[in-house]
Write a protein that holds these residues in place. Structure first.
Motif, PDB file in Angstrom:
ATOM      1  N   GLY A 151      -1.961 -12.200  -3.887  1.00  0.00           N
ATOM      2  CA  GLY A 151      -0.899 -11.600  -4.665  1.00  0.00           C
ATOM      3  C   GLY A 151      -0.798 -10.127  -4.364  1.00  0.00           C
ATOM      4  O   GLY A 151      -1.537  -9.587  -3.533  1.00  0.00           O
ATOM      5  N   ILE A 152       0.121  -9.478  -5.065  1.00  0.00           N
ATOM      6  CA  ILE A 152       0.429  -8.070  -4.825  1.00  0.00           C
ATOM      7  C   ILE A 152       0.361  -7.311  -6.141  1.00  0.00           C
ATOM      8  O   ILE A 152       0.960  -7.731  -7.136  1.00  0.00           O
ATOM      9  CB  ILE A 152       1.851  -7.922  -4.250  1.00  0.00           C
ATOM     10  CG1 ILE A 152       2.007  -8.720  -2.953  1.00  0.00           C
ATOM     11  CG2 ILE A 152       2.199  -6.458  -4.035  1.00  0.00           C
ATOM     12  CD1 ILE A 152       3.462  -8.987  -2.587  1.00  0.00           C
ATOM     13  N   ILE A 153      -0.376  -6.207  -6.151  1.00  0.00           N
ATOM     14  CA  ILE A 153      -0.273  -5.262  -7.262  1.00  0.00           C
ATOM     15  C   ILE A 153       0.870  -4.332  -6.896  1.00  0.00           C
ATOM     16  O   ILE A 153       0.748  -3.482  -6.025  1.00  0.00           O
ATOM     17  CB  ILE A 153      -1.572  -4.465  -7.462  1.00  0.00           C
ATOM     18  CG1 ILE A 153      -2.740  -5.417  -7.765  1.00  0.00           C
ATOM     19  CG2 ILE A 153      -1.398  -3.458  -8.603  1.00  0.00           C
ATOM     20  CD1 ILE A 153      -2.616  -6.181  -9.063  1.00  0.00           C
ATOM     21  N   MET A 171      -6.252  -9.456  -3.637  1.00  0.00           N
ATOM     22  CA  MET A 171      -4.899  -8.934  -3.806  1.00  0.00           C
ATOM     23  C   MET A 171      -4.544  -7.945  -2.695  1.00  0.00           C
ATOM     24  O   MET A 171      -5.427  -7.347  -2.065  1.00  0.00           O
ATOM     25  CB  MET A 171      -4.770  -8.231  -5.162  1.00  0.00           C
ATOM     26  CG  MET A 171      -5.078  -9.116  -6.362  1.00  0.00           C
ATOM     27  SD  MET A 171      -3.847 -10.409  -6.647  1.00  0.00           S
ATOM     28  CE  MET A 171      -2.481  -9.433  -7.292  1.00  0.00           C
ATOM     29  N   TYR A 172      -3.252  -7.778  -2.481  1.00  0.00           N
ATOM     30  CA  TYR A 172      -2.728  -6.713  -1.642  1.00  0.00           C
ATOM     31  C   TYR A 172      -2.270  -5.590  -2.574  1.00  0.00           C
ATOM     32  O   TYR A 172      -1.983  -5.828  -3.750  1.00  0.00           O
ATOM     33  CB  TYR A 172      -1.535  -7.189  -0.821  1.00  0.00           C
ATOM     34  CG  TYR A 172      -1.870  -8.126   0.319  1.00  0.00           C
ATOM     35  CD1 TYR A 172      -1.562  -7.782   1.636  1.00  0.00           C
ATOM     36  CD2 TYR A 172      -2.472  -9.365   0.093  1.00  0.00           C
ATOM     37  CE1 TYR A 172      -1.848  -8.643   2.690  1.00  0.00           C
ATOM     38  CE2 TYR A 172      -2.763 -10.235   1.133  1.00  0.00           C
ATOM     39  CZ  TYR A 172      -2.447  -9.863   2.430  1.00  0.00           C
ATOM     40  OH  TYR A 172      -2.737 -10.715   3.466  1.00  0.00           O
ATOM     41  N   ALA A 191      -3.879   5.196  -1.384  1.00  0.00           N
ATOM     42  CA  ALA A 191      -3.098   4.823  -0.197  1.00  0.00           C
ATOM     43  C   ALA A 191      -3.882   5.101   1.080  1.00  0.00           C
ATOM     44  O   ALA A 191      -3.747   4.390   2.076  1.00  0.00           O
ATOM     45  CB  ALA A 191      -1.777   5.575  -0.178  1.00  0.00           C
ATOM     46  N   LYS A 192      -4.694   6.123   1.034  1.00  0.00           N
ATOM     47  CA  LYS A 192      -5.506   6.478   2.203  1.00  0.00           C
ATOM     48  C   LYS A 192      -6.636   5.473   2.412  1.00  0.00           C
ATOM     49  O   LYS A 192      -6.986   5.149   3.546  1.00  0.00           O
ATOM     50  CB  LYS A 192      -6.076   7.880   2.025  1.00  0.00           C
ATOM     51  CG  LYS A 192      -6.861   8.390   3.218  1.00  0.00           C
ATOM     52  CD  LYS A 192      -7.319   9.824   2.999  1.00  0.00           C
ATOM     53  CE  LYS A 192      -8.121  10.337   4.202  1.00  0.00           C
ATOM     54  NZ  LYS A 192      -8.538  11.747   4.009  1.00  0.00           N
ATOM     55  N   GLU A 193      -7.191   4.953   1.309  1.00  0.00           N
ATOM     56  CA  GLU A 193      -8.375   4.095   1.400  1.00  0.00           C
ATOM     57  C   GLU A 193      -8.066   2.603   1.483  1.00  0.00           C
ATOM     58  O   GLU A 193      -8.938   1.816   1.846  1.00  0.00           O
ATOM     59  CB  GLU A 193      -9.299   4.355   0.204  1.00  0.00           C
ATOM     60  CG  GLU A 193      -9.933   5.729   0.213  1.00  0.00           C
ATOM     61  CD  GLU A 193     -11.009   5.877  -0.842  1.00  0.00           C
ATOM     62  OE1 GLU A 193     -11.572   4.844  -1.275  1.00  0.00           O
ATOM     63  OE2 GLU A 193     -11.278   7.022  -1.239  1.00  0.00           O
ATOM     64  N   THR A 194      -6.868   2.195   1.133  1.00  0.00           N
ATOM     65  CA  THR A 194      -6.529   0.773   1.205  1.00  0.00           C
ATOM     66  C   THR A 194      -6.546   0.313   2.664  1.00  0.00           C
ATOM     67  O   THR A 194      -5.934   0.951   3.513  1.00  0.00           O
ATOM     68  CB  THR A 194      -5.137   0.517   0.595  1.00  0.00           C
ATOM     69  OG1 THR A 194      -5.150   0.917  -0.783  1.00  0.00           O
ATOM     70  CG2 THR A 194      -4.765  -0.965   0.676  1.00  0.00           C
ATOM     71  N   PRO A 195      -7.244  -0.774   2.966  1.00  0.00           N
ATOM     72  CA  PRO A 195      -7.307  -1.248   4.359  1.00  0.00           C
ATOM     73  C   PRO A 195      -5.922  -1.478   4.939  1.00  0.00           C
ATOM     74  O   PRO A 195      -4.995  -1.915   4.237  1.00  0.00           O
ATOM     75  CB  PRO A 195      -8.083  -2.563   4.242  1.00  0.00           C
ATOM     76  CG  PRO A 195      -8.897  -2.407   3.012  1.00  0.00           C
ATOM     77  CD  PRO A 195      -8.057  -1.601   2.063  1.00  0.00           C
ATOM     78  N   ILE A 199      -2.151  -3.398   2.884  1.00  0.00           N
ATOM     79  CA  ILE A 199      -1.260  -2.422   2.262  1.00  0.00           C
ATOM     80  C   ILE A 199       0.200  -2.819   2.473  1.00  0.00           C
ATOM     81  O   ILE A 199       0.573  -3.313   3.532  1.00  0.00           O
ATOM     82  CB  ILE A 199      -1.540  -1.009   2.826  1.00  0.00           C
ATOM     83  CG1 ILE A 199      -0.790   0.067   2.051  1.00  0.00           C
ATOM     84  CG2 ILE A 199      -1.222  -0.921   4.318  1.00  0.00           C
ATOM     85  CD1 ILE A 199      -1.214   1.487   2.427  1.00  0.00           C
ATOM     86  N   LEU A 200       1.018  -2.637   1.425  1.00  0.00           N
ATOM     87  CA  LEU A 200       2.449  -2.914   1.484  1.00  0.00           C
ATOM     88  C   LEU A 200       3.206  -1.687   0.993  1.00  0.00           C
ATOM     89  O   LEU A 200       2.627  -0.787   0.367  1.00  0.00           O
ATOM     90  CB  LEU A 200       2.817  -4.115   0.609  1.00  0.00           C
ATOM     91  CG  LEU A 200       2.099  -5.442   0.823  1.00  0.00           C
ATOM     92  CD1 LEU A 200       2.647  -6.485  -0.156  1.00  0.00           C
ATOM     93  CD2 LEU A 200       2.241  -5.930   2.246  1.00  0.00           C
ATOM     94  N   VAL A 201       4.514  -1.676   1.259  1.00  0.00           N
ATOM     95  CA  VAL A 201       5.380  -0.601   0.759  1.00  0.00           C
ATOM     96  C   VAL A 201       6.590  -1.209   0.065  1.00  0.00           C
ATOM     97  O   VAL A 201       6.987  -2.339   0.356  1.00  0.00           O
ATOM     98  CB  VAL A 201       5.834   0.341   1.889  1.00  0.00           C
ATOM     99  CG1 VAL A 201       4.691   1.225   2.347  1.00  0.00           C
ATOM    100  CG2 VAL A 201       6.433  -0.426   3.058  1.00  0.00           C
ATOM    101  N   GLU A 202       7.162  -0.443  -0.835  1.00  0.00           N
ATOM    102  CA  GLU A 202       8.292  -0.929  -1.631  1.00  0.00           C
ATOM    103  C   GLU A 202       9.078   0.251  -2.185  1.00  0.00           C
ATOM    104  O   GLU A 202       8.619   1.396  -2.129  1.00  0.00           O
ATOM    105  CB  GLU A 202       7.785  -1.776  -2.794  1.00  0.00           C
ATOM    106  CG  GLU A 202       6.908  -0.988  -3.762  1.00  0.00           C
ATOM    107  CD  GLU A 202       6.564  -1.755  -5.027  1.00  0.00           C
ATOM    108  OE1 GLU A 202       7.358  -1.660  -5.985  1.00  0.00           O
ATOM    109  OE2 GLU A 202       5.516  -2.420  -5.046  1.00  0.00           O
ATOM    110  N   THR A 203      10.234  -0.059  -2.752  1.00  0.00           N
ATOM    111  CA  THR A 203      10.986   0.975  -3.477  1.00  0.00           C
ATOM    112  C   THR A 203      10.958   0.775  -4.985  1.00  0.00           C
ATOM    113  O   THR A 203      10.959   1.738  -5.737  1.00  0.00           O
ATOM    114  CB  THR A 203      12.462   1.017  -3.049  1.00  0.00           C
ATOM    115  OG1 THR A 203      13.033  -0.283  -3.184  1.00  0.00           O
ATOM    116  CG2 THR A 203      12.596   1.536  -1.636  1.00  0.00           C
ATOM    117  N   ASP A 204      10.974  -0.460  -5.462  1.00  0.00           N
ATOM    118  CA  ASP A 204      11.208  -0.755  -6.873  1.00  0.00           C
ATOM    119  C   ASP A 204      12.575  -0.209  -7.301  1.00  0.00           C
ATOM    120  O   ASP A 204      12.791   0.122  -8.467  1.00  0.00           O
ATOM    121  CB  ASP A 204      10.105  -0.199  -7.772  1.00  0.00           C
ATOM    122  CG  ASP A 204      10.049  -0.884  -9.132  1.00  0.00           C
ATOM    123  OD1 ASP A 204      10.554  -2.022  -9.242  1.00  0.00           O
ATOM    124  OD2 ASP A 204       9.505  -0.285 -10.086  1.00  0.00           O
TER     125      ASP A 204
END
Length: 258
Positions: A151-153, A171-172, A191-195, A199-204
Motif C-alpha cells: 500500500g501507499i502512505i 508500504m510505499y 524523502a532523502k532516506e526513503t529507499p 518512493i512515490l510522488v503525487e500532487t493531491d
C-alpha cells in the motif's frame, strides 16, 4: 522524463470541468500518467469514468475517513463491484483523520479495517490517508498484515522514523507538494532516506500545491516540482527521481505497459 502522479483528484468539482486541459498541461510538464482518487460514492464513480475516458488515467476507489459514516452495506456492495473494473488499481483513499474528528474515531477504525479486508480479497493495494493519527494508522496496518497487498502512505508528512516504520510493514511512501515547502525539514529528511525503490510522488490536487505555487490551486502537472525538490534533497537529478517513482507506481498498481 516520465512522471506518474500517484494521487490526484481530477474528479473534484474544481478540476473536473477542465480535466482535458489539465491532462494536456500535465503532459507538457512530463506527467504522463495519473491515478484519480475517490473518497465517497460520487467521487468513486467519477474517478472510474475519467479512467475509462483517458488511457493514461487510472482509478482508486474507496471511502475517506471523513466519509466513513456513508459506508453502509449498499456502499460496500457498490465498492466491491467497482474493484473488478480493470481500470481500478487500488482502494483509497482510506485511513484515519483526527484533525477535526468529523467522524467518530471508532467508526473510522471500523471502516478502515473493513476496506483493508476488501483490498485483500480483491488482491489490490491500498492508498492510506493519515492526518494526526500516526500511531493508530500504524497499529491498524500492522495488525492487518498488509504485506501481502502492500500500500501507499499518501502525502507523507512525518519524520524519517515514521517513514521507516511504515516501510517495514511493506508500504510505499508518497510525497506531495508538502515535501517542497521550505520549513518541512522532517519531510525533507524522510524523502532523502526513503529507499529509491519504495518512493512515490503525487500532487493531491487541487490541494497542497508545491513551491513555487504554494497557496494556489494545485494541478497534476505540478508533480514535476515535487520531483525536482526530492532530487535536490537526494543530491541527484530529476530524471533519476522521475524514472524511479514512475516504475515504482507501475509496480504497486500492477500496470503493465505495452
Amino acid at each position: 522524463m516520465q512522471i506518474f502522479d500517484s494521487h490526484t483528484h481530477l474528479n473534484d468539482d474544481i478540476l473536473l470541468p477542465d480535466a482535458k486541459q489539465y491532462i494536456e498541461h500535465a503532459r507538457k510538464l512530463g506527467v504522463v500518467k495519473m491515478a484519480i482518487v475517490g473518497s465517497d460514492r460520487k467521487l468513486n464513480r467519477l474517478a472510474i469514468e475519467l479512467a475509462h475516458q483517458y488511457d493514461n488515467l487510472y482509478a482508486i476507489v474507496g471511502f475517506h475517513p471523513e466519509s466513513a459514516n456513508e459506508f453502509d452495506d449498499a456502499a460496500a456492495k457498490e465498492l466491491k463491484a467497482q474493484l473488478a473494473d480493470p481500470k481500478v488499481v487500488a482502494i483509497g483513499e482510506i485511513g484515519l483523520d483526527y484533525h477535526q474528528n468529523v467522524v467518530k474515531q471508532k467508526v473510522q477504525h471500523h471502516v478502515f479495517k473493513r476496506q483493508i479486508e476488501m483490498a485483500k480479497a480483491a488482491g489490490l493495494p491500498i492508498s492510506v490517508h493519515n492526518r494526526d493519527a500516526f500511531e493508530d494508522t500504524y497499529d491498524i496496518l500492522k495488525a492487518a498484515d498488509v504485506s501481502s497487498i502492500h500500500g501507499i502512505i499518501h502525502s507523507f508528512n512525518g519524520d524519517p522514523e515514521w517513514a521507516h516504520k511504515f516501510l517495514n510493514l511493506g508500504m510505499y511512501v508518497s510525497f506531495s507538494g508538502v515535501a517542497s515547502f521550505k520549513k518541512t525539514k522532517e519531510v525533507h529528511a524522510a524523502a532523502k532516506e526513503t529507499p529509491l525503490d519504495r518512493i512515490l510522488v503525487e500532487t493531491d490536487a487541487p490541494y497542497l500545491a508545491p513551491e513555487p505555487y504554494r497557496g494556489k490551486q494545485n494541478e497534476p502537472g505540478y508533480t514535476l516540482y515535487t520531483v525536482e525538490a526530492i532530487a535536490r534533497y537526494r543530491d541527484t537529478t530529476p530524471d533519476v527521481i522521475a524514472d524511479a517513482t514512475y516504475q515504482n507506481t507501475l509496480r504497486i498498481f500492477g500496470i503493465e505497459e505495452s
